[in-house]
Write a protein that holds these residues in place. Structure first.
Motif, PDB file in Angstrom:
ATOM      1  N   THR A 124      -6.434 -48.306  30.131  1.00  0.00           N
ATOM      2  CA  THR A 124      -6.679 -47.504  31.637  1.00  0.00           C
ATOM      3  C   THR A 124      -7.814 -46.755  31.573  1.00  0.00           C
ATOM      4  O   THR A 124      -8.756 -46.845  30.701  1.00  0.00           O
ATOM      5  CB  THR A 124      -5.427 -46.548  31.464  1.00  0.00           C
ATOM      6  OG1 THR A 124      -5.835 -45.554  30.570  1.00  0.00           O
ATOM      7  CG2 THR A 124      -4.078 -47.258  31.191  1.00  0.00           C
ATOM      8  N   PHE A 125      -8.285 -46.356  32.975  1.00  0.00           N
ATOM      9  CA  PHE A 125      -9.287 -45.395  32.972  1.00  0.00           C
ATOM     10  C   PHE A 125      -9.693 -44.510  32.089  1.00  0.00           C
ATOM     11  O   PHE A 125     -10.500 -44.426  31.265  1.00  0.00           O
ATOM     12  CB  PHE A 125      -9.484 -44.934  34.573  1.00  0.00           C
ATOM     13  CG  PHE A 125      -9.730 -46.190  35.407  1.00  0.00           C
ATOM     14  CD1 PHE A 125     -11.250 -46.811  35.419  1.00  0.00           C
ATOM     15  CD2 PHE A 125      -8.882 -46.509  36.305  1.00  0.00           C
ATOM     16  CE1 PHE A 125     -11.232 -47.842  36.310  1.00  0.00           C
ATOM     17  CE2 PHE A 125      -9.100 -47.543  37.281  1.00  0.00           C
ATOM     18  CZ  PHE A 125     -10.339 -48.427  37.195  1.00  0.00           C
ATOM     19  N   PRO A 126      -8.527 -43.468  31.663  1.00  0.00           N
ATOM     20  CA  PRO A 126      -8.804 -42.461  30.901  1.00  0.00           C
ATOM     21  C   PRO A 126      -9.056 -43.016  29.241  1.00  0.00           C
ATOM     22  O   PRO A 126      -9.900 -42.549  28.680  1.00  0.00           O
ATOM     23  CB  PRO A 126      -7.579 -41.960  30.887  1.00  0.00           C
ATOM     24  CG  PRO A 126      -7.064 -42.028  32.207  1.00  0.00           C
ATOM     25  CD  PRO A 126      -7.129 -43.596  32.518  1.00  0.00           C
ATOM     26  N   GLU A 127      -8.316 -44.215  28.884  1.00  0.00           N
ATOM     27  CA  GLU A 127      -8.835 -44.870  27.766  1.00  0.00           C
ATOM     28  C   GLU A 127      -9.892 -45.293  27.634  1.00  0.00           C
ATOM     29  O   GLU A 127     -10.581 -45.292  26.597  1.00  0.00           O
ATOM     30  CB  GLU A 127      -7.426 -45.956  27.346  1.00  0.00           C
ATOM     31  CG  GLU A 127      -5.958 -45.301  27.205  1.00  0.00           C
ATOM     32  CD  GLU A 127      -5.019 -46.494  27.272  1.00  0.00           C
ATOM     33  OE1 GLU A 127      -4.137 -46.039  26.756  1.00  0.00           O
ATOM     34  OE2 GLU A 127      -5.333 -47.328  28.027  1.00  0.00           O
ATOM     35  N   ALA A 128     -10.470 -46.002  28.612  1.00  0.00           N
ATOM     36  CA  ALA A 128     -11.831 -46.614  28.778  1.00  0.00           C
ATOM     37  C   ALA A 128     -12.759 -45.346  28.578  1.00  0.00           C
ATOM     38  O   ALA A 128     -13.598 -45.628  27.760  1.00  0.00           O
ATOM     39  CB  ALA A 128     -12.051 -47.145  29.944  1.00  0.00           C
ATOM     40  N   GLN A 129     -12.653 -44.312  29.210  1.00  0.00           N
ATOM     41  CA  GLN A 129     -13.306 -43.100  29.116  1.00  0.00           C
ATOM     42  C   GLN A 129     -13.600 -42.586  27.772  1.00  0.00           C
ATOM     43  O   GLN A 129     -14.614 -42.312  27.136  1.00  0.00           O
ATOM     44  CB  GLN A 129     -13.060 -42.127  30.047  1.00  0.00           C
ATOM     45  CG  GLN A 129     -13.914 -40.781  30.099  1.00  0.00           C
ATOM     46  CD  GLN A 129     -15.152 -41.088  30.608  1.00  0.00           C
ATOM     47  OE1 GLN A 129     -15.383 -42.157  31.414  1.00  0.00           O
ATOM     48  NE2 GLN A 129     -16.277 -40.238  30.185  1.00  0.00           N
ATOM     49  N   ALA A 130     -12.451 -42.511  27.042  1.00  0.00           N
ATOM     50  CA  ALA A 130     -12.323 -42.175  25.670  1.00  0.00           C
ATOM     51  C   ALA A 130     -13.037 -43.069  24.765  1.00  0.00           C
ATOM     52  O   ALA A 130     -13.925 -42.838  23.910  1.00  0.00           O
ATOM     53  CB  ALA A 130     -10.832 -41.954  25.044  1.00  0.00           C
ATOM     54  N   LEU A 131     -12.891 -44.374  25.010  1.00  0.00           N
ATOM     55  CA  LEU A 131     -13.687 -45.549  24.170  1.00  0.00           C
ATOM     56  C   LEU A 131     -14.970 -45.325  24.711  1.00  0.00           C
ATOM     57  O   LEU A 131     -15.984 -45.381  23.712  1.00  0.00           O
ATOM     58  CB  LEU A 131     -13.162 -46.859  24.590  1.00  0.00           C
ATOM     59  CG  LEU A 131     -13.931 -48.183  23.789  1.00  0.00           C
ATOM     60  CD1 LEU A 131     -13.440 -47.803  22.255  1.00  0.00           C
ATOM     61  CD2 LEU A 131     -13.295 -49.259  24.405  1.00  0.00           C
ATOM     62  N   LYS A 132     -15.370 -45.214  25.786  1.00  0.00           N
ATOM     63  CA  LYS A 132     -17.069 -45.146  26.061  1.00  0.00           C
ATOM     64  C   LYS A 132     -17.652 -43.671  25.559  1.00  0.00           C
ATOM     65  O   LYS A 132     -18.723 -43.945  24.625  1.00  0.00           O
ATOM     66  CB  LYS A 132     -17.117 -44.857  27.645  1.00  0.00           C
ATOM     67  CG  LYS A 132     -18.455 -45.075  28.145  1.00  0.00           C
ATOM     68  CD  LYS A 132     -18.508 -45.222  29.648  1.00  0.00           C
ATOM     69  CE  LYS A 132     -17.979 -44.066  30.370  1.00  0.00           C
ATOM     70  NZ  LYS A 132     -18.339 -44.233  31.877  1.00  0.00           N
TER      71      LYS A 132
END
Length: 181
Positions: A124-132
């Protein structure tokens, strides 16, 4: 440093993803879901963690991590081919925008292929942000790696503070009396 995402589903086709940094190296791991418990609505990955065709582990460098970050920043696909030093396993992978059936982007998909066996997960966008953020920290930390004379990386240089001399305890004195330290 570690981050993990677990995406089980009732079809037992989900994936687990983890990224960790050890000894200045980025390791990505994916495991295929092994089963689903309909009563508890929980999936498991443990049984597949040691089966070669059901999990994949790859060591990645700061440039590859930067490519993944760039893809999320620019909302484009980043593809890579990663071959280990022994060239036993070739890993093809990609991170790209994830679009649902209605054509709406809902995050990013990440895929790795080990010898043509696919490993897929959606973020999800929040998960992708955490990964980034995780990947960015890894890349930033890689700049502080000091190399040995042979060219091998060693732990980041940390300047140690000079030892602090312990100050003596003040003695009670009356005005004008000298005290030795």
């Amino acid at each position: 440093m570690r981050i993990a995402f677990y995406k089980p589903n009732s079809k037992a086709t989900g994936s687990a993803f983890s990224a960790s940094v050890t000894e200045n190296s980025l390791w990505l791991r994916m495991i295929k879901q092994s089963n689903w418990n309909d009563q508890t609505k929980r999936g498991s990955f443990r049984e597949n963690s040691e089966i070669e065709d059901k999990n994949i582990v790859g060591k990645f460098n700061p440039i590859e991590a930067s490519g993944m970050i760039d893809a999320m920043n620019r909302n484009v696909e980043y593809s890579f081919v990663h071959t280990g030093k022994q060239k036993v396993v070739t890993i093809n992978g990609a991170i790209k925008p994830y679009v649902n059936k209605e054509g709406v982007q809902v995050g990013y998909s990440f895929s790795l292929f080990k010898n043509k066996i696919p490993f897929l997960i959606g973020f999800t966008f929040p998960e992708a942000q955490a990964l980034k953020i995780f990947l960015t920290k890894y890349v930033e930390d890689s700049f502080s790696v000091v190399e040995t004379e042979e060219g091998a990386p060693k732990k980041p240089y940390k300047k140690e503070a000079a030892p602090v001399k312990e100050l003596p305890q003040e003695e009670e004195t009356s005005e004008g009396q000298e005290v030795e330290f």
